[in-house]
Design an enzyme around this catalytic site. Structure first.
Site, mmCIF file in Angstrom:
data_model
loop_
_atom_site.group_PDB
_atom_site.id
_atom_site.type_symbol
_atom_site.label_atom_id
_atom_site.label_comp_id
_atom_site.label_asym_id
_atom_site.label_seq_id
_atom_site.Cartn_x
_atom_site.Cartn_y
_atom_site.Cartn_z
ATOM 1 N N VAL A 57 -9.513 41.057 -59.566
ATOM 2 C CA VAL A 57 -9.167 42.072 -60.733
ATOM 3 C C VAL A 57 -8.278 43.186 -60.218
ATOM 4 O O VAL A 57 -7.428 43.661 -60.800
ATOM 5 C CB VAL A 57 -10.427 42.664 -61.365
ATOM 6 C CG1 VAL A 57 -10.111 43.577 -62.341
ATOM 7 C CG2 VAL A 57 -11.403 41.430 -61.737
ATOM 8 N N CYS A 58 -8.607 43.548 -59.057
ATOM 9 C CA CYS A 58 -7.846 44.828 -58.311
ATOM 10 C C CYS A 58 -6.382 44.408 -58.065
ATOM 11 O O CYS A 58 -5.587 45.100 -58.556
ATOM 12 C CB CYS A 58 -8.559 45.179 -56.853
ATOM 13 S SG CYS A 58 -9.886 45.647 -57.177
ATOM 14 N N THR A 59 -6.122 43.008 -57.938
ATOM 15 C CA THR A 59 -4.807 42.820 -57.890
ATOM 16 C C THR A 59 -4.026 42.794 -59.036
ATOM 17 O O THR A 59 -3.001 43.206 -59.036
ATOM 18 C CB THR A 59 -4.627 41.282 -57.125
ATOM 19 O OG1 THR A 59 -5.431 41.222 -55.905
ATOM 20 C CG2 THR A 59 -3.344 40.736 -56.786
ATOM 21 N N LEU A 91 -3.421 46.532 -59.786
ATOM 22 C CA LEU A 91 -2.284 47.321 -59.103
ATOM 23 C C LEU A 91 -0.948 46.779 -59.390
ATOM 24 O O LEU A 91 0.064 47.456 -59.481
ATOM 25 C CB LEU A 91 -2.405 46.837 -57.620
ATOM 26 C CG LEU A 91 -3.405 48.013 -56.656
ATOM 27 C CD1 LEU A 91 -2.640 49.354 -56.625
ATOM 28 C CD2 LEU A 91 -4.825 48.257 -57.667
#
Ligand code: BEZ
Length: 223
Positions: free
Chosen positions: A44-46, A49
């Site tokens: 999810v973070c990828t 960002l």
């Protein structure tokens, strides 16, 4: 005590993917969005960002600086940023700093650590961060906070919408209604009464109730 809207964003020094910073010097006299994400090399973070890198120009055009944070070191950030950029090879590269907060110093100061998802921890069992957002104005005052769980990626256009609302409200005595977007009608601020209504908004006021008065968006309204 938790940071509240109206507090001055606490200063700190930190290492980032773009070198060391003093946070107040970094803010300077710009609007700033400080946002944490749980961990490098996570799905999810990828996507988050990558989405922010792609819309960075929309933040810059509003005079907003961005700074991310995760509880990993600078080397980890550097490798992960390559993956993020490879996700959108045709788009702009990620060009804002990510704080390397392995010690959790900044995330503790800003109340970002996860107390919900017990899997969102490092190998030693120390919590990573949740998806926190702080919108900070040029006077370094906290104007918005958000906390999303690790499982839910944020909607970054919503942050642009809030920036538009805050910047417009600082310039004109208006507030913005539910689901407002730039160009929609705005609301005359409740503190504007009597003669001041006409002075500020002329005849362009639509009174639904004495306390609910709409007027065109002053940034787009025709004279
Ligand atoms: C993610 O970015 O996919 C994620 C990170 C930590 C916990 C859950 C999801």
């Amino acid at each position: 005590m938790a940071l509240r809207l109206g507090d001055i964003a606490p200063n700190f020094k930190a290492e980032t993917s773009q070198g060391p910073i003093d946070f107040h010097e970094f803010i300077g006299d710009s609007w700033t969005i400080l946002f944490s994400h749980p961990d490098d090399y996570t799905p999810v973070c990828t996507t988050e960002l990558s989405a922010v890198a792609l819309s960075y120009a929309d933040f810059q055009s509003r005079g907003v600086k961005l700074i991310g944070l995760s509880a990993n070191n600078v080397d980890s950030h550097a490798g992960w940023i390559k993956d993020i950029d490879n996700l959108h090879p045709e788009g702009p590269k990620l060009d804002f700093p990510i704080i390397a907060d392995e010690s959790r110093e900044v995330s503790t100061l800003y109340g970002m650590l996860d107390n919900l998802d017990k899997t969102n921890v490092d190998k030693k069992g120390i919590p990573f961060t949740v998806r926190t957002v702080f919108i900070i104005d040029p006077k370094k005052v906290i104007r918005l906070t958000l906390s999303y769980p690790a499982s839910t990626g944020r909607n970054f256009p919503e942050l642009l919408r809030v920036i538009d609302s805050l910047q417009l409200g600082d310039k004109h005595k208006i507030t913005t209604p539910a689901n407002w977007k730039k160009g929609d009608k705005v609301i005359v601020h409740p503190s504007v009464q009597g003669e001041q209504v006409k002075e500020l908004f002329g005849d362009k006021v639509e009174t639904v109730y004495p306390y609910l008065r709409f007027t065109p968006d002053p940034s787009t309204a025709q004279a």
